[in-house]
Motif scaffolding. Structure first.
Motif, PDB file in Angstrom:
ATOM      1  N   THR A  69       0.828  -1.133  -0.218  1.00 52.12           N
ATOM      2  CA  THR A  69       0.072  -0.138   0.128  1.00 52.12           C
ATOM      3  C   THR A  69       1.054   1.270  -0.096  1.00 52.12           C
ATOM      4  O   THR A  69       1.524   1.424   0.721  1.00 52.12           O
ATOM      5  CB  THR A  69      -0.952   0.069   1.192  1.00 52.12           C
ATOM      6  OG1 THR A  69      -1.649  -1.170   1.377  1.00 52.12           O
ATOM      7  CG2 THR A  69      -1.990   1.146   0.843  1.00 52.12           C
ATOM      8  N   GLU A  71       0.676   5.616  -0.311  1.00 54.17           N
ATOM      9  CA  GLU A  71      -0.248   6.799  -0.106  1.00 54.17           C
ATOM     10  C   GLU A  71      -0.048   7.712  -1.169  1.00 54.17           C
ATOM     11  O   GLU A  71       1.036   7.923  -1.889  1.00 54.17           O
ATOM     12  CB  GLU A  71       0.244   7.592   1.195  1.00 54.17           C
ATOM     13  CG  GLU A  71      -0.721   8.383   2.104  1.00 54.17           C
ATOM     14  CD  GLU A  71      -0.152   8.792   3.120  1.00 54.17           C
ATOM     15  OE1 GLU A  71      -1.028   9.265   3.995  1.00 54.17           O
ATOM     16  OE2 GLU A  71       0.645   8.397   3.413  1.00 54.17           O
ATOM     17  N   ALA A 114      -3.621   4.323  -1.462  1.00 52.44           N
ATOM     18  CA  ALA A 114      -4.466   5.008  -0.755  1.00 52.44           C
ATOM     19  C   ALA A 114      -4.912   6.295  -1.117  1.00 52.44           C
ATOM     20  O   ALA A 114      -4.265   6.996  -1.846  1.00 52.44           O
ATOM     21  CB  ALA A 114      -4.159   5.160   0.844  1.00 52.44           C
ATOM     22  N   TYR A 118      -7.094  10.292   2.680  1.00 55.10           N
ATOM     23  CA  TYR A 118      -7.123   9.334   3.713  1.00 55.10           C
ATOM     24  C   TYR A 118      -6.292   9.927   5.104  1.00 55.10           C
ATOM     25  O   TYR A 118      -5.032   9.994   4.808  1.00 55.10           O
ATOM     26  CB  TYR A 118      -6.763   8.164   3.494  1.00 55.10           C
ATOM     27  CG  TYR A 118      -7.073   6.864   4.444  1.00 55.10           C
ATOM     28  CD1 TYR A 118      -8.279   6.456   4.759  1.00 55.10           C
ATOM     29  CD2 TYR A 118      -5.712   6.259   5.018  1.00 55.10           C
ATOM     30  CE1 TYR A 118      -8.188   5.530   5.661  1.00 55.10           C
ATOM     31  CE2 TYR A 118      -5.879   5.259   5.922  1.00 55.10           C
ATOM     32  CZ  TYR A 118      -6.977   5.040   6.438  1.00 55.10           C
ATOM     33  OH  TYR A 118      -7.145   3.940   7.431  1.00 55.10           O
ATOM     34  N   LEU A 160      -2.487   2.405   6.930  1.00 59.24           N
ATOM     35  CA  LEU A 160      -2.345   2.290   5.546  1.00 59.24           C
ATOM     36  C   LEU A 160      -2.380   0.783   5.302  1.00 59.24           C
ATOM     37  O   LEU A 160      -2.957   0.426   4.406  1.00 59.24           O
ATOM     38  CB  LEU A 160      -1.217   2.761   5.080  1.00 59.24           C
ATOM     39  CG  LEU A 160      -0.977   4.356   4.932  1.00 59.24           C
ATOM     40  CD1 LEU A 160       0.447   4.707   4.520  1.00 59.24           C
ATOM     41  CD2 LEU A 160      -2.035   4.792   3.807  1.00 59.24           C
ATOM     42  N   CYS A 163      -6.057  -0.048   5.667  1.00 59.93           N
ATOM     43  CA  CYS A 163      -6.846   0.852   4.786  1.00 59.93           C
ATOM     44  C   CYS A 163      -7.954   0.108   4.033  1.00 59.93           C
ATOM     45  O   CYS A 163      -7.709  -0.993   3.338  1.00 59.93           O
ATOM     46  CB  CYS A 163      -6.176   1.987   4.034  1.00 59.93           C
ATOM     47  SG  CYS A 163      -6.780   2.847   3.114  1.00 59.93           S
ATOM     48  N   TYR A 166      -9.309   2.202  -1.525  1.00 59.71           N
ATOM     49  CA  TYR A 166      -7.911   2.349  -2.021  1.00 59.71           C
ATOM     50  C   TYR A 166      -8.257   2.068  -3.583  1.00 59.71           C
ATOM     51  O   TYR A 166      -9.405   1.297  -3.959  1.00 59.71           O
ATOM     52  CB  TYR A 166      -6.806   1.512  -1.469  1.00 59.71           C
ATOM     53  CG  TYR A 166      -7.237  -0.222  -1.510  1.00 59.71           C
ATOM     54  CD1 TYR A 166      -7.511  -0.840  -2.750  1.00 59.71           C
ATOM     55  CD2 TYR A 166      -7.835  -0.743  -0.196  1.00 59.71           C
ATOM     56  CE1 TYR A 166      -7.758  -2.323  -2.621  1.00 59.71           C
ATOM     57  CE2 TYR A 166      -8.256  -1.940  -0.196  1.00 59.71           C
ATOM     58  CZ  TYR A 166      -8.162  -2.690  -1.091  1.00 59.71           C
ATOM     59  OH  TYR A 166      -8.546  -4.053  -1.137  1.00 59.71           O
TER      60      TYR A 166
END
Length: 169
Positions: A69, A71, A114, A118, A160, A163, A166
């Protein structure tokens, strides 16, 4: 780097002080040599950064996780901060993302991106409480509800990982 650039700057300044008839070929050659030294140093540092990115991505992918994941950051907005723009540009975020995307496709892994908004740093990993007054200078996350204390970045990484909103790339 600083020393070499300072030397180059001094050479330019000393040439400005000379009268027009004394600005000779030797001075220009010395400036060209110093320019080349600075360029080689820039290239060397660029190669070191690229090598580090390649090693980090290789190590991440070799652990064979089910997904990775990332960001989605507003890099263009971050570059407008004149105090941080040079450091952000040197980190090569775009190159990191493109290379990790390619590696994930090559190894058949899921790359999750993500959402930009978020609140990964503001959510308590333990109870889910959102701390809206969190400043960038607060490096330790302390939850006011359950008392959970952790490093801000570690808390964000756990959020994350868990999360649910996504995009898959």
């Amino acid at each position: 780097m600083k020393r070499q650039q300072r030397t180059l700057s001094r050479k330019y300044e000393s040439q400005k002080k000379l009268p027009n008839n004394r600005k000779g070929e030797a001075t220009r050659r010395n400036i060209q040599k110093q320019k080349l030294k600075v360029q080689k140093l820039h290239h060397k540092l660029d190669c070191i950064r690229t090598d580090y990115i390649n090693k980090v991505i290789s190590e991440l992918v070799k652990t064979k996780p089910d997904w990775i994941t990332l960001e989605n950051l507003n890099i263009r907005g971050m570059m407008k901060n004149r105090h941080l723009s040079k450091a952000i540009a040197q980190q090569k975020f775009f190159e990191f993302r493109t290379k990790i995307t390619a590696k994930c496709k090559e190894y058949g892994m899921e790359l999750r991106i993500a959402d930009r908004f978020y609140p990964s740093s503001k959510i308590c990993h333990r109870c889910g409480c959102i701390k809206s007054d969190l400043k960038l200078s607060d490096r330790v996350y302390v939850c006011s509800e359950c008392g959970y204390t952790a490093d801000r970045d570690f808390n964000a990484s756990l959020n994350l990982r868990d999360c649910r909103t996504y995009q898959i790339e």
